[in-house]
Design a protein around this motif. Structure first.
Motif, PDB file in Angstrom:
ATOM      1  N   VAL A 566      48.411  35.856  53.091  1.00 13.54           N
ATOM      2  CA  VAL A 566      48.923  37.228  53.100  1.00 13.54           C
ATOM      3  C   VAL A 566      50.171  37.243  53.963  1.00 13.54           C
ATOM      4  O   VAL A 566      50.102  37.038  55.183  1.00 13.54           O
ATOM      5  N   ALA A 567      51.324  37.463  53.328  1.00 14.55           N
ATOM      6  CA  ALA A 567      52.581  37.496  54.065  1.00 14.55           C
ATOM      7  C   ALA A 567      52.788  38.869  54.681  1.00 14.55           C
ATOM      8  O   ALA A 567      52.265  39.885  54.213  1.00 14.55           O
ATOM      9  N   GLN A 568      53.560  38.916  55.767  1.00 14.44           N
ATOM     10  CA  GLN A 568      53.908  40.199  56.366  1.00 14.44           C
ATOM     11  C   GLN A 568      54.813  40.982  55.421  1.00 14.44           C
ATOM     12  O   GLN A 568      55.596  40.414  54.669  1.00 14.44           O
ATOM     13  N   ASP A 570      54.059  42.499  52.780  1.00 16.99           N
ATOM     14  CA  ASP A 570      53.740  42.238  51.380  1.00 16.99           C
ATOM     15  C   ASP A 570      52.469  43.000  51.026  1.00 16.99           C
ATOM     16  O   ASP A 570      51.365  42.466  51.059  1.00 16.99           O
ATOM     17  N   PRO A 571      52.620  44.309  50.684  1.00 18.93           N
ATOM     18  CA  PRO A 571      51.427  45.107  50.397  1.00 18.93           C
ATOM     19  C   PRO A 571      50.623  44.591  49.214  1.00 18.93           C
ATOM     20  O   PRO A 571      49.407  44.720  49.174  1.00 18.93           O
ATOM     21  N   GLU A 572      51.298  43.971  48.244  1.00 16.16           N
ATOM     22  CA  GLU A 572      50.586  43.444  47.081  1.00 16.16           C
ATOM     23  C   GLU A 572      49.636  42.325  47.501  1.00 16.16           C
ATOM     24  O   GLU A 572      48.505  42.231  47.011  1.00 16.16           O
ATOM     25  N   ALA A 573      50.096  41.457  48.403  1.00 14.52           N
ATOM     26  CA  ALA A 573      49.246  40.375  48.884  1.00 14.52           C
ATOM     27  C   ALA A 573      48.059  40.924  49.671  1.00 14.52           C
ATOM     28  O   ALA A 573      46.940  40.393  49.586  1.00 14.52           O
ATOM     29  N   LEU A 574      48.286  41.993  50.429  1.00 13.44           N
ATOM     30  CA  LEU A 574      47.188  42.593  51.185  1.00 13.44           C
ATOM     31  C   LEU A 574      46.154  43.183  50.236  1.00 13.44           C
ATOM     32  O   LEU A 574      44.941  43.024  50.440  1.00 13.44           O
ATOM     33  N   ARG A 575      46.611  43.853  49.187  1.00 15.42           N
ATOM     34  CA  ARG A 575      45.674  44.396  48.198  1.00 15.42           C
ATOM     35  C   ARG A 575      44.904  43.263  47.514  1.00 15.42           C
ATOM     36  O   ARG A 575      43.705  43.382  47.250  1.00 15.42           O
ATOM     37  N   SER A 576      45.600  42.144  47.196  1.00 17.90           N
ATOM     38  CA  SER A 576      44.927  41.018  46.552  1.00 17.90           C
ATOM     39  C   SER A 576      43.860  40.423  47.454  1.00 17.90           C
ATOM     40  O   SER A 576      42.784  40.018  46.988  1.00 17.90           O
ATOM     41  N   ALA A 577      44.158  40.349  48.759  1.00 19.89           N
ATOM     42  CA  ALA A 577      43.178  39.807  49.703  1.00 19.89           C
ATOM     43  C   ALA A 577      41.943  40.702  49.768  1.00 19.89           C
ATOM     44  O   ALA A 577      40.798  40.220  49.789  1.00 19.89           O
ATOM     45  N   ARG A 578      42.151  42.018  49.801  1.00 17.78           N
ATOM     46  CA  ARG A 578      41.010  42.941  49.806  1.00 17.78           C
ATOM     47  C   ARG A 578      40.204  42.801  48.511  1.00 17.78           C
ATOM     48  O   ARG A 578      38.966  42.849  48.528  1.00 17.78           O
ATOM     49  N   HIS A 579      40.919  42.658  47.399  1.00 20.06           N
ATOM     50  CA  HIS A 579      40.249  42.469  46.111  1.00 20.06           C
ATOM     51  C   HIS A 579      39.413  41.193  46.128  1.00 20.06           C
ATOM     52  O   HIS A 579      38.287  41.166  45.611  1.00 20.06           O
ATOM     53  N   MET A 580      39.963  40.140  46.705  1.00 21.41           N
ATOM     54  CA  MET A 580      39.248  38.871  46.783  1.00 21.41           C
ATOM     55  C   MET A 580      37.962  39.022  47.594  1.00 21.41           C
ATOM     56  O   MET A 580      36.889  38.539  47.186  1.00 21.41           O
ATOM     57  N   VAL A 581      38.037  39.690  48.745  1.00 23.13           N
ATOM     58  CA  VAL A 581      36.851  39.871  49.591  1.00 23.13           C
ATOM     59  C   VAL A 581      35.803  40.700  48.857  1.00 23.13           C
ATOM     60  O   VAL A 581      34.609  40.369  48.856  1.00 23.13           O
ATOM     61  N   ARG A 582      36.256  41.772  48.196  1.00 25.53           N
ATOM     62  CA  ARG A 582      35.323  42.649  47.483  1.00 25.53           C
ATOM     63  C   ARG A 582      34.618  41.885  46.363  1.00 25.53           C
ATOM     64  O   ARG A 582      33.401  41.997  46.185  1.00 25.53           O
ATOM     65  N   ALA A 583      35.368  41.083  45.609  1.00 24.63           N
ATOM     66  CA  ALA A 583      34.773  40.320  44.514  1.00 24.63           C
ATOM     67  C   ALA A 583      33.798  39.281  45.039  1.00 24.63           C
ATOM     68  O   ALA A 583      32.734  39.045  44.445  1.00 24.63           O
ATOM     69  N   ALA A 584      34.137  38.627  46.147  1.00 31.00           N
ATOM     70  CA  ALA A 584      33.250  37.611  46.718  1.00 31.00           C
ATOM     71  C   ALA A 584      31.944  38.234  47.192  1.00 31.00           C
ATOM     72  O   ALA A 584      30.851  37.694  46.954  1.00 31.00           O
ATOM     73  N   VAL A 585      32.037  39.371  47.842  1.00 29.32           N
ATOM     74  CA  VAL A 585      30.832  40.035  48.346  1.00 29.32           C
ATOM     75  C   VAL A 585      29.904  40.394  47.185  1.00 29.32           C
ATOM     76  O   VAL A 585      28.687  40.189  47.244  1.00 29.32           O
ATOM     77  N   ARG A 586      30.493  40.936  46.115  1.00 28.30           N
ATOM     78  CA  ARG A 586      29.677  41.340  44.971  1.00 28.30           C
ATOM     79  C   ARG A 586      29.072  40.120  44.272  1.00 28.30           C
ATOM     80  O   ARG A 586      27.909  40.121  43.873  1.00 28.30           O
ATOM     81  N   ALA A 587      29.867  39.065  44.104  1.00 27.34           N
ATOM     82  CA  ALA A 587      29.399  37.893  43.373  1.00 27.34           C
ATOM     83  C   ALA A 587      28.362  37.103  44.152  1.00 27.34           C
ATOM     84  O   ALA A 587      27.485  36.471  43.549  1.00 27.34           O
TER      85      ALA A 587
END
Length: 690
Positions: A566-568, A570-587
């Motif tokens: 996640v670069a400074q 870079d809101p898109e990267a921050l959203r992608s990181a949150r998406h990644m955590v959410r998907a991992a938790v669910r899976a």
């Protein structure tokens, strides 16, 4: 004499005119037609031309009418009338006469018109002769010229077609499909190429003319192809007897073909023999000098085309061998996924591309999928491709994030001694969660096909192509995070799959989307179908295809692992990181604690971005042991250790680590090289046993 020429109404004193003896000697008759009286004197030779006996002719032209067909009479009368009317002093015409036996004979007449002082026609004196032989000779000469012109045209058209032949098979197809052999009257052909001192029969037909034991023959064998290769001179076989006497070993095997003659031509290129061509004929005995010259010219043209074709194939085999050596020998079997890869070369010779694919098995139930295209179509592009593929594989296997893998590959290519760049897409798929992290370097967008066949383009924010991003100092590659549900297919490909003559890439993308939507459900069959379309369409670019289908729920014994940079700013990267955590938790079966885990991870990421430079690396993984735990790690480049502070009643900061401490079962800080890693762990339920 002048008074007589004035033309009284009575017959002229010199009528009838007497034919010259030379006319009779040349089988010509004469006539003298007095237009005033209508009488026409025809001598015996003239009557013989009309096949009329003297006692049958009464001195009037009408008595000759039975010998002249009506259409010929009308045409002849029109020619004479035109000459009389327009003031001409002569005329000539060819016409046919019907003989007593009913046959038609070509006849030629020429007449001289005599006029009085007022210009009025009074008399026609002329000749008539048998023109049958003359026209036959002229027709024969004309037919010979036509035949010669036709054969020359066949050689020229065949040579023009051969100019486009790029393989040996192309040359053979031209000879069989251009109908050149039919125009030359040939029934069949045989062609052999000289390989390692032996003649390899590579073509025959269109009729079956193969003789057992002649697929490979020696140059010193008693066969016509061996002879012309050995002597470098053409061999024209004039008759069946000539064939049988000259080649007693061959003739018994081909006598049933009813071959009457043959022409065997050495194929010579750059002053050395490369093979031989044999043309077999029925109903033909002997060859004229013109035919021999034309066939030798044809053989020379074929030899030049074959030499080019052999060189192209050798270069193509070398280049393709190099490229195949650079591509993966086999695709690893990765549990939880089905993978199909294809490569199609659309060029010949050394013009091969730098397209490639790769599949990398990674720890923790992850798999990396790579598709790329090095600029250019030559062996250098293939060599660069091979090096780049190895580098990408090494960086991915070291555990770097997808963005880092791409950035380091770009630096490597920039530092390589080459002026080439490359487009590439790297996808890292976590098979337990379905989370796909995509990085695109100037490459075309991937496609996704759902279980019901619906297919869509997957827009991925990208960076510059590899090599160029390092050149211009723009090594930050955005990471797109998407989820791939069980049964869905991720399609990575090179632009050769969507490039079409006269159409832009958007049209090609729509075509591909529709093709994938209608394609077979089986992954291998779908890949084959895409290649069939490439083969049918042709084109001048290579194509690489990688299809990846995520299978049903999959869990590794060691647990899963996801990572993203996640670069400074870079809101898109921050959203992608949150998406990644959410998907991992669910899976990973931690849905009951999803809010707690996501909040703690968000606080740790925000803290790293606000208080350090250079961005952060977020890692989510499952730890197996007595208690199954989900661990979130946020790594940054600062060596300063964080500390928990009380925010106070009105404080707006200082709550991050306090929240982490309250929410997680454990948290901590570890020094890592020039930076640190802040981590927290959550106890999550064990997976149900099946």
């Amino acid at each position: 004499m002048a008074d007589r020429a004035a033309g009284a109404l009575s017959l002229p004193d010199d009528w009838p005119a007497h034919a010259d003896v030379s006319l009779t000697l040349n089988r010509m008759g004469s006539f003298d037609w007095d237009l005033s009286s209508g009488l026409m004197h025809v001598d015996a030779a003239g009557l013989d031309v009309f096949d009329v006996r003297p006692d049958e002719y009464d001195g009037h032209p009408e008595s000759l009418a039975p010998r002249v067909p009506p259409d010929e009479a009308v045409r002849l009368d029109a020619i004479v009338a035109q000459a009389l009317k327009n003031g001409s002093d002569h005329y000539g015409a060819y016409f046919r006469v019907r003989c007593r036996d009913g046959s038609l004979r070509w006849t030629h007449t020429q007449g001289r018109v005599r006029r009085d002082e007022t210009g009025r026609p009074r008399r026609i004196i002329g000749i008539v002769r048998d023109a049958t032989q003359e026209l036959a000779d002229a027709t024969a000469r004309h037919e010979v010229n036509i035949e010669r012109s036709r054969q020359t045209s066949v050689v020229e058209s065949t040579t023009a077609a051969l100019a486009h032949a790029r393989t040996v098979q192309d040359v053979i197809d031209v000879l069989k499909d251009s109908h050149g052999l039919e125009h030359f009257g040939a029934t069949s052909l045989v062609m052999g190429l000289l390989e390692s001192g032996r003649i390899h029969l590579v073509a025959e037909g269109p009729e079956e003319s193969f003789v057992p034991g002649t697929r490979w023959t020696r140059v010193d064998d008693q066969y016509p192809m061996s002879e012309v290769v050995r002597t470098l001179a053409p061999r024209f076989i004039e008759s069946k007897q000539d064939f049988a006497d000259s080649y007693p070993r061959l003739w018994p095997h081909i006598s049933h073909l009813d071959i009457h003659s043959a022409a065997y031509l050495p194929l010579i290129a750059q002053a050395r023999p490369i093979g031989a061509l044999g043309l077999l004929y029925r109903d033909k005995n002997g060859f004229s000098a013109d035919e021999r010259n034309l066939l030798v010219a044809l053989g020379s043209s074929i030899a030049q085309s074959l030499a080019r074709a052999v060189l192209y194939e050798q270069e193509h085999d070398l280049a393709e061998g190099l490229q195949q050596a650079m591509l993966p020998r086999r695709i690893p079997e990765v549990p939880g996924t089905q993978i199909a890869v294809r490569y199609r070369s659309a060029r010949l010779g050394r013009d091969i591309g730098g397209d490639w694919y790769d599949v990398i098995a990674l720890p923790g139930g992850r798999v990396g999928a790579v598709i790329g295209d090095v600029q250019g179509h030559d062996t250098h592009a293939a060599a660069v491709m091979g090096q780049l593929r190895i580098v990408l594989r090494a960086y991915a296997a070291e555990g770097h994030t997808p963005a880092t893998v791409m950035a380091r590959a770009s630096v490597f290519l920039h530092e390589l001694d080459t002026d080439r760049f490359a487009t590439c897409t790297y996808a890292e798929v976590d098979l337990s969660t379905g989370v796909v992290q995509l990085v695109r370097a100037g490459h075309v967008d991937p496609l996704v096909r759902d279980n019901d066949g619906s297919t869509w383009r997957l827009p991925v924010a990208g960076g510059l192509p590899l090599g160029l991003s390092a050149e211009f100092g723009r090594l930050e590659y955005p990471v797109a995070t998407v989820e791939l549900d069980p049964g869905q297919i991720l399609l990575l490909y090179t632009d050769g799959l969507i490039e079409q003559p006269g159409a832009d890439l958007d049209d090609g993308m729509q075509m591909l989307t529709a093709l994938v939507r209608r394609g077979p459900r089986d992954l291998q069959l779908l890949a084959d179908r895409l290649c069939e379309v490439v083969d049918e369409r042709g084109g001048d670019d290579d194509v690489a295809i990688l299809l990846l289908r995520r299978q049903g729920a999959f869990a590794t014994q060691q647990g899963g692992r996801l990572q993203q940079h996640v670069a400074q700013s870079d809101p898109e990267a921050l959203r992608s990181a949150r998406h990644m955590v959410r998907a991992a938790v669910r899976a990973w079966g931690a849905a009951e604690r999803a809010d707690e885990i996501e909040l703690a991870a968000d606080e740790m990421i925000t803290n790293a971005l606000m208080h350090t430079d250079g961005g952060a690396i977020v890692t989510v993984r499952v730890l197996s042991g007595q208690e199954r735990r989900l661990r979130v790690e946020v790594e940054d480049r600062s060596s300063a250790l964080p500390r928990r502070r009380e925010a106070g009643e009105s404080g707006v900061s200082g709550r991050g680590l306090m929240l982490v401490d309250r929410l997680a079962e454990a948290w901590g800080v570890e020094s890592r090289g020039s930076g640190k890693c802040v981590w927290c762990e959550f106890i999550i339920p064990d997976r149900p046993t099946v």
